[in-house]
Scaffold this active site. Sequence first.
Site, short mmCIF file in Angstrom:
data_model
loop_
_atom_site.label_atom_id
_atom_site.label_comp_id
_atom_site.label_asym_id
_atom_site.label_seq_id
_atom_site.Cartn_x
_atom_site.Cartn_y
_atom_site.Cartn_z
N ASP A 81 0.81 -1.23 0.00
CA ASP A 81 0.00 0.00 0.00
C ASP A 81 0.84 1.27 0.00
O ASP A 81 0.31 2.38 0.06
CB ASP A 81 -0.94 0.01 1.21
CG ASP A 81 -2.24 -0.75 0.96
OD1 ASP A 81 -2.59 -0.97 -0.22
OD2 ASP A 81 -2.92 -1.12 1.94
N ARG A 106 0.18 -1.83 7.51
CA ARG A 106 0.75 -0.61 6.92
C ARG A 106 1.78 0.07 7.82
O ARG A 106 2.38 1.07 7.41
CB ARG A 106 -0.36 0.38 6.55
CG ARG A 106 -1.32 -0.15 5.48
CD ARG A 106 -2.10 0.98 4.80
NE ARG A 106 -1.24 1.86 4.02
CZ ARG A 106 -1.66 2.94 3.38
NH1 ARG A 106 -2.93 3.28 3.43
NH2 ARG A 106 -0.83 3.69 2.68
N ARG A 151 -10.34 5.78 10.38
CA ARG A 151 -8.88 5.66 10.51
C ARG A 151 -8.33 6.67 11.53
O ARG A 151 -8.05 6.31 12.66
CB ARG A 151 -8.20 5.83 9.15
CG ARG A 151 -8.65 4.80 8.10
CD ARG A 151 -8.11 3.42 8.37
NE ARG A 151 -8.52 2.45 7.38
CZ ARG A 151 -7.85 2.14 6.27
NH1 ARG A 151 -6.72 2.75 5.99
NH2 ARG A 151 -8.30 1.22 5.43
N HIS A 180 -11.52 7.22 4.27
CA HIS A 180 -10.59 8.35 4.44
C HIS A 180 -11.30 9.60 3.93
O HIS A 180 -12.07 9.51 2.96
CB HIS A 180 -9.33 8.17 3.58
CG HIS A 180 -8.23 7.34 4.17
ND1 HIS A 180 -7.45 6.50 3.40
CD2 HIS A 180 -7.76 7.25 5.44
CE1 HIS A 180 -6.54 5.92 4.18
NE2 HIS A 180 -6.71 6.34 5.42
N CYS A 274 -4.95 9.55 -3.48
CA CYS A 274 -4.27 8.59 -2.60
C CYS A 274 -2.82 8.39 -3.03
O CYS A 274 -1.95 8.15 -2.20
CB CYS A 274 -4.97 7.24 -2.63
SG CYS A 274 -6.64 7.28 -1.98
N1 ARG Z 1 -5.41 0.03 0.87
C1 ARG Z 1 -5.17 1.32 1.45
C2 ARG Z 1 -5.80 1.40 2.83
O1 ARG Z 1 -6.85 0.85 3.02
C3 ARG Z 1 -5.68 2.40 0.56
C4 ARG Z 1 -5.33 3.78 1.02
C5 ARG Z 1 -5.89 4.84 0.12
N2 ARG Z 1 -5.35 6.10 0.43
C6 ARG Z 1 -6.05 7.22 0.63
N3 ARG Z 1 -5.37 8.32 0.77
N4 ARG Z 1 -7.35 7.21 0.74
O2 ARG Z 1 -5.27 1.99 3.74
#
Ligand code: ARG
Length: 281
Positions: A81, A106, A151, A180, A274
Amino acid sequence: MTISPDVAAESTRTPRRQRLRHYAMTPPTFFTVEYAINPWMDISTPVDVERAVAQWQNLRDTYRRLGHTVDVVDPVPGLPDMVYAANAGLIINGVAIVARFKHAERQGESVAYANWMDEHGHHPVATRHVNEGQGDLLVVGSTILAGTGFRTQPQAHAEVASITGMPVVSLELVDPRFYHLDTALTVLDETTIGYYPPAFTDDARTRLRELFPDAIEVASTDAYVLGLNAVSDGKHVVHPAQATGFAQQLDRAGFHPIGVDLSELLKGGGSVKCCTLEVFP
Ligand code: ARG
């Protein structure tokens, strides 16, 4: 005589001005979907890495053609990612807030991005609470719009305000597809945003209406292809090509929409924004 809304919008068109930007991007060399931490990710869907890299290169070249500076960060094997560079942190006012990721998968990215920031003279600082960088922290004018709900933790919003000295407006997200802030809201210039109201709580919607009376509200068809995951330089708006309705809205508002195909990266739940970390002066 009655003027149709389109003609009225046309005649009051604000001239849009480009400001050259500095971005950082990480190529999807090691991109896979091998874990699922958002509803877009399906570990049984194959990913075409070569195609992902070609789409990513097209995005990088689009920025460079527009005159922007793009730094390329070295990707790290085992961190699929990392291509979503927006999540690296928030670099502004001489500080670099490094992301603290919610998911263990991550967390290694924080080290990689902190090293990169350090090497580029950005002085990385950590937060105690989860913050996923520009995924949830969007700068509009001299204010930071901060997402929470999935998040970034609200306590991190307070940390970001004290580290940057900037006012932070907390906005709560309610739909897991829009996990996000940058999946549900895009900053178009210092005073203009586009957003998808159903992704937010009533309180957040009220706040957004007060702050941005000229906001572009997008339809669900555009939101569901992550159309709002776009990057604007004040004039050109680079956006996921599938968001054709949003492109028309941008055009009517005097922006110059540029659609790009990032379909492989959509499999990880991300698109244009992203993949793009803006480095503020
Ligand atoms: N697979 C990543 C996650 O779920 C995607 C992140 C996408 N990034 C963003 N800035 N929205 O964290």
